[in-house]
Design an enzyme around this catalytic site. Sequence first.
Site, PDB file in Angstrom:
ATOM      1  N   CYS A  50     -11.138  11.026  -4.088  1.00 58.58           N
ATOM      2  CA  CYS A  50     -10.982  12.441  -3.754  1.00 58.58           C
ATOM      3  C   CYS A  50     -10.078  12.596  -2.529  1.00 58.58           C
ATOM      4  O   CYS A  50      -9.824  11.636  -1.815  1.00 58.58           O
ATOM      5  CB  CYS A  50     -12.311  13.133  -3.455  1.00 58.58           C
ATOM      6  SG  CYS A  50     -13.645  12.688  -4.570  1.00 58.58           S
TER       7      CYS A  50
ATOM      8  N   LYS B  30      -5.151   7.288  -8.263  1.00 54.65           N
ATOM      9  CA  LYS B  30      -4.192   6.319  -7.722  1.00 54.65           C
ATOM     10  C   LYS B  30      -4.804   5.466  -6.632  1.00 54.65           C
ATOM     11  O   LYS B  30      -4.506   4.290  -6.513  1.00 54.65           O
ATOM     12  CB  LYS B  30      -2.976   7.067  -7.174  1.00 54.65           C
ATOM     13  CG  LYS B  30      -1.929   6.149  -6.613  1.00 54.65           C
ATOM     14  CD  LYS B  30      -0.568   6.433  -7.153  1.00 54.65           C
ATOM     15  CE  LYS B  30       0.390   5.304  -6.908  1.00 54.65           C
ATOM     16  NZ  LYS B  30       0.333   4.306  -7.970  1.00 54.65           N
TER      17      LYS B  30
ATOM     18  N   GLU C 166      -3.697   2.166 -19.660  1.00 58.45           N
ATOM     19  CA  GLU C 166      -3.846   3.229 -18.651  1.00 58.45           C
ATOM     20  C   GLU C 166      -3.239   4.545 -19.108  1.00 58.45           C
ATOM     21  O   GLU C 166      -3.828   5.597 -18.911  1.00 58.45           O
ATOM     22  CB  GLU C 166      -3.112   2.838 -17.350  1.00 58.45           C
ATOM     23  CG  GLU C 166      -3.878   1.943 -16.420  1.00 58.45           C
ATOM     24  CD  GLU C 166      -3.067   1.614 -15.171  1.00 58.45           C
ATOM     25  OE1 GLU C 166      -3.630   1.706 -14.084  1.00 58.45           O
ATOM     26  OE2 GLU C 166      -1.875   1.260 -15.274  1.00 58.45           O
TER      27      GLU C 166
ATOM     28  N   TRP D 120     -12.383  13.359  -7.671  1.00 59.24           N
ATOM     29  CA  TRP D 120     -12.481  12.359  -8.738  1.00 59.24           C
ATOM     30  C   TRP D 120     -13.972  12.054  -8.846  1.00 59.24           C
ATOM     31  O   TRP D 120     -14.572  11.497  -7.937  1.00 59.24           O
ATOM     32  CB  TRP D 120     -11.698  11.107  -8.352  1.00 59.24           C
ATOM     33  CG  TRP D 120     -11.654  10.053  -9.415  1.00 59.24           C
ATOM     34  CD1 TRP D 120     -10.756   9.951 -10.438  1.00 59.24           C
ATOM     35  CD2 TRP D 120     -12.526   8.918  -9.530  1.00 59.24           C
ATOM     36  NE1 TRP D 120     -11.030   8.836 -11.202  1.00 59.24           N
ATOM     37  CE2 TRP D 120     -12.106   8.176 -10.668  1.00 59.24           C
ATOM     38  CE3 TRP D 120     -13.620   8.451  -8.815  1.00 59.24           C
ATOM     39  CZ2 TRP D 120     -12.727   7.010 -11.087  1.00 59.24           C
ATOM     40  CZ3 TRP D 120     -14.253   7.278  -9.229  1.00 59.24           C
ATOM     41  CH2 TRP D 120     -13.797   6.582 -10.355  1.00 59.24           C
TER      42      TRP D 120
ATOM     43  N   HIS E 225      -8.592 -19.264 -30.287  1.00 53.74           N
ATOM     44  CA  HIS E 225      -9.992 -19.411 -29.887  1.00 53.74           C
ATOM     45  C   HIS E 225     -10.739 -18.082 -29.949  1.00 53.74           C
ATOM     46  O   HIS E 225     -11.738 -17.906 -29.260  1.00 53.74           O
ATOM     47  CB  HIS E 225     -10.076 -20.010 -28.479  1.00 53.74           C
ATOM     48  CG  HIS E 225      -9.472 -21.376 -28.400  1.00 53.74           C
ATOM     49  ND1 HIS E 225      -9.994 -22.453 -29.074  1.00 53.74           N
ATOM     50  CD2 HIS E 225      -8.364 -21.827 -27.774  1.00 53.74           C
ATOM     51  CE1 HIS E 225      -9.243 -23.527 -28.849  1.00 53.74           C
ATOM     52  NE2 HIS E 225      -8.238 -23.159 -28.062  1.00 53.74           N
TER      53      HIS E 225
ATOM     54  N   GLU F 224      -0.360  -7.363 -17.016  1.00 55.90           N
ATOM     55  CA  GLU F 224       0.130  -6.122 -16.418  1.00 55.90           C
ATOM     56  C   GLU F 224       0.683  -5.189 -17.506  1.00 55.90           C
ATOM     57  O   GLU F 224       0.479  -3.975 -17.464  1.00 55.90           O
ATOM     58  CB  GLU F 224       1.186  -6.445 -15.346  1.00 55.90           C
ATOM     59  CG  GLU F 224       1.875  -5.272 -14.708  1.00 55.90           C
ATOM     60  CD  GLU F 224       0.941  -4.252 -14.033  1.00 55.90           C
ATOM     61  OE1 GLU F 224      -0.241  -4.530 -13.840  1.00 55.90           O
ATOM     62  OE2 GLU F 224       1.439  -3.150 -13.740  1.00 55.90           O
TER      63      GLU F 224
ATOM     64  N   ARG G 295      -5.263  11.080  -5.492  1.00 51.87           N
ATOM     65  CA  ARG G 295      -6.587  10.521  -5.203  1.00 51.87           C
ATOM     66  C   ARG G 295      -7.642  10.995  -6.185  1.00 51.87           C
ATOM     67  O   ARG G 295      -8.790  10.537  -6.128  1.00 51.87           O
ATOM     68  CB  ARG G 295      -7.025  10.907  -3.797  1.00 51.87           C
ATOM     69  CG  ARG G 295      -6.136  10.340  -2.722  1.00 51.87           C
ATOM     70  CD  ARG G 295      -6.578  10.841  -1.381  1.00 51.87           C
ATOM     71  NE  ARG G 295      -7.751  10.118  -0.950  1.00 51.87           N
ATOM     72  CZ  ARG G 295      -7.754   9.162  -0.038  1.00 51.87           C
ATOM     73  NH1 ARG G 295      -6.628   8.820   0.529  1.00 51.87           N
ATOM     74  NH2 ARG G 295      -8.843   8.551   0.300  1.00 51.87           N
TER      75      ARG G 295
ATOM     76  N   ASN H  91     -15.571  12.860   0.864  1.00 52.06           N
ATOM     77  CA  ASN H  91     -15.043  11.730   0.082  1.00 52.06           C
ATOM     78  C   ASN H  91     -16.003  10.570   0.281  1.00 52.06           C
ATOM     79  O   ASN H  91     -16.433  10.321   1.412  1.00 52.06           O
ATOM     80  CB  ASN H  91     -13.686  11.265   0.622  1.00 52.06           C
ATOM     81  CG  ASN H  91     -12.569  12.193   0.256  1.00 52.06           C
ATOM     82  OD1 ASN H  91     -12.787  13.180  -0.425  1.00 52.06           O
ATOM     83  ND2 ASN H  91     -11.380  11.877   0.722  1.00 52.06           N
ATOM     84  N   GLY H  92     -16.274   9.810  -0.776  1.00 49.58           N
ATOM     85  CA  GLY H  92     -17.147   8.645  -0.642  1.00 49.58           C
ATOM     86  C   GLY H  92     -18.378   8.792  -1.515  1.00 49.58           C
ATOM     87  O   GLY H  92     -18.422   9.643  -2.412  1.00 49.58           O
TER      88      GLY H  92
ATOM     89  N   LYS I 192      -0.777  -1.449 -18.282  1.00 46.67           N
ATOM     90  CA  LYS I 192       0.048  -0.227 -18.300  1.00 46.67           C
ATOM     91  C   LYS I 192      -0.183   0.540 -19.594  1.00 46.67           C
ATOM     92  O   LYS I 192      -0.346   1.754 -19.581  1.00 46.67           O
ATOM     93  CB  LYS I 192       1.552  -0.556 -18.210  1.00 46.67           C
ATOM     94  CG  LYS I 192       2.097  -0.970 -16.887  1.00 46.67           C
ATOM     95  CD  LYS I 192       2.183   0.117 -15.850  1.00 46.67           C
ATOM     96  CE  LYS I 192       0.917   0.227 -15.065  1.00 46.67           C
ATOM     97  NZ  LYS I 192       0.747  -0.637 -13.949  1.00 46.67           N
TER      98      LYS I 192
END
Length: 609
Positions: free
Chosen positions: A2, A604, A489, A75, A505, A482, A27, A100-101, A486
């Site tokens: 947030c 982010k 996401e 968030w 396997h 990576e 955020r 926030n938190g 991407k």
Amino acid sequence: MCGIVAAATRREVSEILLEGLRRLEYRGYDSAGMALLDNESNLLLHKQLGKVAELEKAQAQQPHHGCTGIAHTRWATHGEPSAANAHPHVSGDRIALVHNGIIENHAALREELEGQGYEFSSGTDSEVIVHLLHKALADGADLMGAMRSVVNRLEGAYALAVIDREHPEQVVGARQGSPLVIGIGIGENFMASDQMALRQVTDRFIYLEEGDMVCITPAAISIFDEAGEPVRREKTRIAEAEESVELGDFDHYMLKEIYEQPRALAATFNATAGHEIADSAFGEGAADIFDRVEAVQIVACGTSFHSGMVARYWLEELAGIPCEVEVASEFRYRKRVQHPGTLLLTISQSGETADTLAALRDAGADDFVGSLVIANVDNSSLVRESDLVFLTRAGTEIGVASTKAFTTQLVALLMFTVALGRRNGMAAEKQQELVNALQKLPDFVQQTLELDADIKQLSEAFIPKHHSLFLGRGIHYPVAMEGALKLKEISYIHAEAYPAGELKHGPLALVDDDMPVVAVAPGDELLEKLKSNLEEVRSRGGELFVFADRQAGFISEPRIKVLPMPHCPEVAKPIVYTVALQLLSYHVAVQKGTDVDKPRNLAKSVTVE
Ligand code: G6P
């Protein structure tokens, strides 16, 4: 997570708060709200589900005015995204609070407050704080006194900003485990969870320390430490001209940031290096610490973890230094056995990721020879708390899916490999070869960007798919990881990465004509083995998308689409191939119509555990 922005001024603040929120949306962006105190000290509130744009609409339809205010973009952690759960939270039509938190003991506090007759209007953990404050004020405390008594009861992490009708010129704040910065104005003062929110109004900042509390008014800033003693904290002027965060001709920030990579990579290298890489690139005292390094422990999250995975290959193969890499949320809770002479290396775009920061703090008690952070944000918590710092020069990264931050981290990590390698017998010619590769890197990335139209065409095959596999071998396994991250996401297609040798396997059972398989196949020494793995896929009806060195001998044929990549030095390949995979994900997501820059459920900067 947030974002918080707050202001104590003598002018209209609604637009300043909204602009601050727009800059903080990275955020979190599932709901937003703003509380103002007007000329008659009425508390005026807007809260909206959705992005900051929804809050702007509400303010346009029903304008609220005031010189003191707090605002928040959320968030969700406790309580689903909704207008009721959006901050600010209010108690007794008197106090408003943004947080926030995470408050870990919220359930017990809620029960206690409900017992005292407080009614809750949200499902958040944060609302307990505003009612506790109300109770303390009702019992006769002043605003700072109430804040002090309340934070003493909170377990968990918080950055707080509070306004109170009875103290209309004040905004009171506190921090523990979540960042909070003061913006110093002329005849006005501000508070935010990130200085970026306040760059529109000031370039002078005070970073609060853990346990600090603060009261700002238009005329004064009073800071108190954990013990309640008045303290002075250093003022920092952020001098650089504000860089452009405009989209320009691009449709999305992610695409803009992908295209900025040649410049960002060159800037990261050139800022501290030329014909050679000096230890001082990593901060004062780096030479002494590096002389004692016998092993490296890398700790990071998300995309930054993947850059650490790439670096492990470089550090072990090129510098002969043992290296471990671990995600911060695991590292910090594990009983560890560590090589003597280990350097702790954290990697973080934001410099604020809660788990990475906690890992650095917890590790302080262990016997590391020192800590180095590779970060993209100056003055961030990791930067302030590490012994050594390498700042990447990616510039502000807005897209939630990290692109230029990752590739610039790899530049920093290769430079770090050279710095350690020369202490460990790396030949001068090898060092020169790596420096040359770093200098030429922007050209190879530029050549990859020129493949954009071909990659877009390739991306069309992914649009109807629900799952995908990414394969790589050796150092290209983390590149495949990576690439898969991407894609998942931003396009919401399930994507998994495997070292190609692991295919048989387990994951091979998944391969059919509905499962696209992406292979990162530069022409390195593992090429022949990779070719056999790819045949295993093709013979099961799988469709292959091979990103291959132009000279690697792959040709397109039925069920194999080859994208010929620029021929470049080995060390450049993880970066060059990553850029191609970024473009692939971007085009899939755009064609699927997702919100590329702000994918659902993500943020982010993850400043909560
Ligand atoms: C979030 C972001 C990712 C990022 C990760 C670590 O999950 O969405 O893009 O890689 O945090 O962030 P950091 O700032 O520490 O690199």
